[in-house]
Every structure is written in structure tokens, then in C-alpha cells.
Design a protein around this motif. Structure first.
Motif, PDB file in Angstrom:
ATOM      1  N   ALA A   1       0.849  -1.181   0.000  1.00 57.85           N
ATOM      2  CA  ALA A   1       0.000   0.000   0.000  1.00 57.85           C
ATOM      3  C   ALA A   1       0.890   1.238   0.000  1.00 57.85           C
ATOM      4  CB  ALA A   1      -0.898  -0.012   1.223  1.00 57.85           C
ATOM      5  N   LEU A   2       0.520   2.235  -0.779  1.00 62.87           N
ATOM      6  CA  LEU A   2       1.309   3.454  -0.874  1.00 62.87           C
ATOM      7  C   LEU A   2       0.514   4.635  -0.374  1.00 62.87           C
ATOM      8  CD1 LEU A   2       2.778   3.101  -4.461  1.00 62.87           C
ATOM      9  CD2 LEU A   2       3.884   2.546  -2.310  1.00 62.87           C
ATOM     10  N   SER A   3       1.227   5.581   0.175  1.00 57.71           N
ATOM     11  CA  SER A   3       0.648   6.850   0.552  1.00 57.71           C
ATOM     12  C   SER A   3       1.471   7.928  -0.133  1.00 57.71           C
ATOM     13  CB  SER A   3       0.702   7.010   2.068  1.00 57.71           C
ATOM     14  OG  SER A   3       0.329   8.315   2.426  1.00 57.71           O
ATOM     15  N   LEU A   4       0.869   8.650  -1.065  1.00 54.28           N
ATOM     16  CA  LEU A   4       1.598   9.716  -1.736  1.00 54.28           C
ATOM     17  C   LEU A   4       1.777  10.864  -0.770  1.00 54.28           C
ATOM     18  CD1 LEU A   4      -0.022   9.677  -5.259  1.00 54.28           C
ATOM     19  CD2 LEU A   4       2.169   8.763  -4.557  1.00 54.28           C
ATOM     20  N   LEU A   5       2.989  11.343  -0.706  1.00 53.58           N
ATOM     21  CA  LEU A   5       3.300  12.413   0.222  1.00 53.58           C
ATOM     22  C   LEU A   5       3.302  13.779  -0.442  1.00 53.58           C
ATOM     23  CD1 LEU A   5       6.249  10.797   2.193  1.00 53.58           C
ATOM     24  CD2 LEU A   5       3.847  10.951   2.852  1.00 53.58           C
ATOM     25  N   SER A   6       4.003  13.885  -1.543  1.00 51.69           N
ATOM     26  CA  SER A   6       4.173  15.217  -2.099  1.00 51.69           C
ATOM     27  C   SER A   6       4.734  15.173  -3.507  1.00 51.69           C
ATOM     28  CB  SER A   6       5.125  16.023  -1.211  1.00 51.69           C
ATOM     29  OG  SER A   6       6.394  15.414  -1.189  1.00 51.69           O
ATOM     30  N   VAL A   7       4.648  16.321  -4.134  1.00 53.18           N
ATOM     31  CA  VAL A   7       5.364  16.572  -5.377  1.00 53.18           C
ATOM     32  C   VAL A   7       6.261  17.756  -5.085  1.00 53.18           C
ATOM     33  CG1 VAL A   7       5.183  17.336  -7.768  1.00 53.18           C
ATOM     34  CG2 VAL A   7       3.552  15.681  -6.867  1.00 53.18           C
ATOM     35  N   ARG A   8       7.496  17.642  -5.505  1.00 55.76           N
ATOM     36  CA  ARG A   8       8.475  18.700  -5.255  1.00 55.76           C
ATOM     37  C   ARG A   8       9.303  18.913  -6.509  1.00 55.76           C
ATOM     38  NH1 ARG A   8      13.277  16.263  -5.157  1.00 55.76           N
ATOM     39  NH2 ARG A   8      13.416  14.098  -4.474  1.00 55.76           N
ATOM     40  N   PRO A   9       9.981  20.068  -6.585  1.00 59.06           N
ATOM     41  CA  PRO A   9      10.908  20.270  -7.703  1.00 59.06           C
ATOM     42  C   PRO A   9      12.079  19.302  -7.583  1.00 59.06           C
ATOM     43  CG  PRO A   9      10.415  22.347  -6.583  1.00 59.06           C
ATOM     44  CD  PRO A   9       9.864  21.242  -5.732  1.00 59.06           C
TER      45      PRO A   9
ATOM     46  N   VAL B   1       9.011  15.940  -9.077  1.00 57.37           N
ATOM     47  CA  VAL B   1       9.216  14.590  -8.570  1.00 57.37           C
ATOM     48  C   VAL B   1       8.092  14.247  -7.590  1.00 57.37           C
ATOM     49  CG1 VAL B   1      10.759  13.111  -7.214  1.00 57.37           C
ATOM     50  CG2 VAL B   1      11.721  14.800  -8.796  1.00 57.37           C
ATOM     51  N   ALA B   2       7.448  13.103  -7.811  1.00 57.42           N
ATOM     52  CA  ALA B   2       6.453  12.591  -6.861  1.00 57.42           C
ATOM     53  C   ALA B   2       7.158  11.645  -5.905  1.00 57.42           C
ATOM     54  CB  ALA B   2       5.333  11.847  -7.588  1.00 57.42           C
ATOM     55  N   GLU B   3       6.925  11.858  -4.625  1.00 58.97           N
ATOM     56  CA  GLU B   3       7.474  10.967  -3.614  1.00 58.97           C
ATOM     57  C   GLU B   3       6.339  10.217  -2.950  1.00 58.97           C
ATOM     58  OE1 GLU B   3      11.587  12.868  -2.065  1.00 58.97           O
ATOM     59  OE2 GLU B   3       9.778  13.672  -1.148  1.00 58.97           O
ATOM     60  N   ALA B   4       6.612   8.981  -2.574  1.00 56.56           N
ATOM     61  CA  ALA B   4       5.616   8.145  -1.927  1.00 56.56           C
ATOM     62  C   ALA B   4       6.234   7.495  -0.705  1.00 56.56           C
ATOM     63  CB  ALA B   4       5.120   7.063  -2.886  1.00 56.56           C
ATOM     64  N   ALA B   5       5.378   7.143   0.229  1.00 55.61           N
ATOM     65  CA  ALA B   5       5.826   6.357   1.383  1.00 55.61           C
ATOM     66  C   ALA B   5       5.091   5.037   1.298  1.00 55.61           C
ATOM     67  CB  ALA B   5       5.487   7.064   2.687  1.00 55.61           C
ATOM     68  N   GLU B   6       5.829   3.963   1.477  1.00 55.28           N
ATOM     69  CA  GLU B   6       5.184   2.662   1.511  1.00 55.28           C
ATOM     70  C   GLU B   6       4.532   2.486   2.869  1.00 55.28           C
ATOM     71  OE1 GLU B   6       7.076  -0.604  -0.795  1.00 55.28           O
ATOM     72  OE2 GLU B   6       8.833   0.658  -0.482  1.00 55.28           O
TER      73      GLU B   6
ATOM     74  N   PRO C   1      10.364   7.987   2.347  1.00 56.45           N
ATOM     75  CA  PRO C   1       9.917   8.433   1.019  1.00 56.45           C
ATOM     76  C   PRO C   1      10.835   7.908  -0.074  1.00 56.45           C
ATOM     77  CG  PRO C   1      10.056  10.281   2.537  1.00 56.45           C
ATOM     78  CD  PRO C   1      10.672   9.111   3.222  1.00 56.45           C
ATOM     79  N   ARG C   2      10.240   7.580  -1.199  1.00 56.51           N
ATOM     80  CA  ARG C   2      11.026   7.199  -2.365  1.00 56.51           C
ATOM     81  C   ARG C   2      10.363   7.768  -3.603  1.00 56.51           C
ATOM     82  NH1 ARG C   2       9.653   0.715  -2.873  1.00 56.51           N
ATOM     83  NH2 ARG C   2      10.831   0.830  -4.789  1.00 56.51           N
ATOM     84  N   VAL C   3      11.148   7.927  -4.646  1.00 58.25           N
ATOM     85  CA  VAL C   3      10.642   8.534  -5.870  1.00 58.25           C
ATOM     86  C   VAL C   3       9.645   7.592  -6.530  1.00 58.25           C
ATOM     87  CG1 VAL C   3      11.260   9.312  -8.180  1.00 58.25           C
ATOM     88  CG2 VAL C   3      12.653   9.978  -6.222  1.00 58.25           C
ATOM     89  N   ALA C   4       8.435   8.099  -6.720  1.00 61.21           N
ATOM     90  CA  ALA C   4       7.372   7.325  -7.358  1.00 61.21           C
ATOM     91  C   ALA C   4       7.203   7.703  -8.820  1.00 61.21           C
ATOM     92  CB  ALA C   4       6.054   7.545  -6.624  1.00 61.21           C
ATOM     93  N   GLY C   5       7.703   8.872  -9.213  1.00 62.10           N
ATOM     94  CA  GLY C   5       7.569   9.293 -10.593  1.00 62.10           C
ATOM     95  C   GLY C   5       8.125  10.675 -10.818  1.00 62.10           C
ATOM     96  N   TYR C   6       8.120  11.065 -12.077  1.00 64.51           N
ATOM     97  CA  TYR C   6       8.552  12.422 -12.426  1.00 64.51           C
ATOM     98  C   TYR C   6       7.750  12.914 -13.610  1.00 64.51           C
ATOM     99  CZ  TYR C   6      11.152  10.772 -16.530  1.00 64.51           C
ATOM    100  OH  TYR C   6      11.481  10.224 -17.736  1.00 64.51           O
TER     101      TYR C   6
ATOM    102  N   TRP D   1       6.231  -0.048  -9.376  1.00 63.95           N
ATOM    103  CA  TRP D   1       5.679  -0.379  -8.066  1.00 63.95           C
ATOM    104  C   TRP D   1       4.643   0.637  -7.596  1.00 63.95           C
ATOM    105  CZ3 TRP D   1       6.443   3.484  -4.657  1.00 63.95           C
ATOM    106  CH2 TRP D   1       7.535   4.336  -4.857  1.00 63.95           C
ATOM    107  N   ALA D   2       4.599   1.832  -8.234  1.00 60.64           N
ATOM    108  CA  ALA D   2       3.678   2.888  -7.811  1.00 60.64           C
ATOM    109  C   ALA D   2       2.486   3.058  -8.745  1.00 60.64           C
ATOM    110  CB  ALA D   2       4.435   4.213  -7.712  1.00 60.64           C
ATOM    111  N   ARG D   3       2.414   2.258  -9.807  1.00 60.01           N
ATOM    112  CA  ARG D   3       1.311   2.407 -10.764  1.00 60.01           C
ATOM    113  C   ARG D   3      -0.030   2.147 -10.087  1.00 60.01           C
ATOM    114  NH1 ARG D   3       4.035   1.054 -16.180  1.00 60.01           N
ATOM    115  NH2 ARG D   3       5.482   2.826 -16.090  1.00 60.01           N
ATOM    116  N   GLY D   4      -1.008   2.932 -10.459  1.00 62.20           N
ATOM    117  CA  GLY D   4      -2.350   2.771  -9.908  1.00 62.20           C
ATOM    118  C   GLY D   4      -2.570   3.462  -8.578  1.00 62.20           C
ATOM    119  N   ALA D   5      -1.542   4.137  -8.059  1.00 63.50           N
ATOM    120  CA  ALA D   5      -1.664   4.807  -6.761  1.00 63.50           C
ATOM    121  C   ALA D   5      -1.925   6.305  -6.902  1.00 63.50           C
ATOM    122  CB  ALA D   5      -0.395   4.567  -5.935  1.00 63.50           C
ATOM    123  N   GLY D   6      -2.063   6.798  -8.120  1.00 62.56           N
ATOM    124  CA  GLY D   6      -2.384   8.205  -8.324  1.00 62.56           C
ATOM    125  C   GLY D   6      -1.195   9.124  -8.542  1.00 62.56           C
TER     126      GLY D   6
END
Length: 177
Positions: free
Chosen positions: A3-11, A57-62, A71-76, A102-107
Motif C-alpha cells: 500500500a502506498l501513501s503519496l506524500l508530495s510533489v516537489r521540484p 518529482v512525486a514521492e511516496a511512502a510505503e 519516502p522514495r521517488v514514485a515518478g517524475y 511499483w507505484a502504478r495505480g496509486a495516483g
């Protein structure tokens, strides 16, 4: 998938180079790429024509059950001026969007798009565009759900995997609805 929880998008920062380069290589697919898969020696991810300042950069927490929940990079997403012309300064163009497998489908893709809208507005833009391959139905559906409309098609623009593929131009206004 955890399960992922998106935390933030940052530069992005220059320190993100290695992680974004690995994400870019691991998500390569003929569904969206018009160049062959990357092979060593790899080109730098950031460069004169694609500096860190153009990336979000989108960061997510597992979930807590996973490795520390760090947090780890979920996308850019790469957001750049559409052209260097002053007459076109009101337009920003999405020039790349990648989400970790690993982050697909989590928004993460939707979160990055919405952050790009905000960033483009902050930069003074009132319009945003992109190009997407016609056979990339998941991306086209996401873009349409976020207000993009097809504004043009370059029929047979690319020859990929033994067939011609259309290049679809999409755009939307950034004016408040």
C-alpha cells in the motif's frame, strides 16, 4: 504491491539525477518511447536541454509494513516552455511523465499532472500541451480525465515495432473553470 501513501510533489534537484535516471530506464517501453531502449554507457539524465528545474518529482511512502516507510521517488514529470519564442511564452509543454512500476495505480501520474498545472500557472502560463503515442491508451485516458483534448494528430509519425503509430497532440487551458 505494498500500500502506498503519496506524500508530495516537489521540484527536482541535481541530487535526484541517479534515481530519476534509473526510474527512466526501468520504465522504458515502446508504448511511449520513440527511441530504442537505453544501453550503457548511459547519457546523463539532466543536461543543458533538460535541467533539473524542468522536473517535478512525486514521492511516496510505503505502508508501515515495508522498509521503514521512507519516502522514495514514485515518478517524475518534465514541464518546459513549448518553444523559446516570446509569442509562445504563455504555453508549457509536458515533455515526459514516468511512474515507477511499483507505484502504478496509486495516483502518482494524476498528482504530477495537477502539480504541473499549478507550476505552469505559477510560471505565467495559461495553456499546457503534450504529445502522446496513439497506442498509449492508459496515458491518453489519464490526460483526457484531466481535461486534455485531442488537438491534432500526425498520422504514422513513428515506425515502432514494425508498424506506423500516430502522434497525438493534446492540450488544455489552465484558466480557472
Amino acid at each position: 504491491m505494498a500500500a502506498l501513501s503519496l506524500l508530495s510533489v516537489r521540484p527536482a534537484t541535481p541530487a535526484d539525477e541517479a534515481e530519476l535516471a534509473e526510474l527512466d530506464r526501468s520504465t522504458w517501453s515502446s508504448l511511449h518511447a520513440v527511441v530504442p531502449p537505453p544501453v550503457p554507457p548511459y547519457e546523463p539524465f539532466f543536461g543543458e536541454w533538460h535541467p533539473p528545474e524542468e522536473f517535478l518529482v512525486a514521492e511516496a511512502a510505503e505502508s508501515a509494513e515495508s522498509a521503514g516507510g521512507a519516502p522514495r521517488v514514485a515518478g517524475y514529470l518534465r514541464l518546459a516552455p513549448a518553444t523559446p519564442l516570446a509569442s509562445n511564452a504563455h504555453v508549457r509543454q509536458i515533455r515526459g511523465l514516468a511512474v515507477a512500476n511499483w507505484a502504478r495505480g496509486a495516483g502518482a501520474g494524476r498528482l504530477l499532472l495537477r502539480a504541473a498545472f499549478d507550476e505552469a500557472r505559477r510560471q505565467g502560463a495559461n495553456r499546457i500541451t503534450l504529445r502522446v503515442l496513439a497506442h498509449n491508451e492508459p496515458a491518453r485516458a489519464l490526460y483526457a480525465s484531466e481535461g486534455f483534448a485531442v488537438e491534432g494528430v500526425f498520422p504514422g509519425e513513428f515506425f515502432l515495432n514494425g508498424r506506423y503509430v500516430d502522434d497525438v497532440c493534446m492540450g488544455r487551458s489552465l484558466d480557472p473553470a
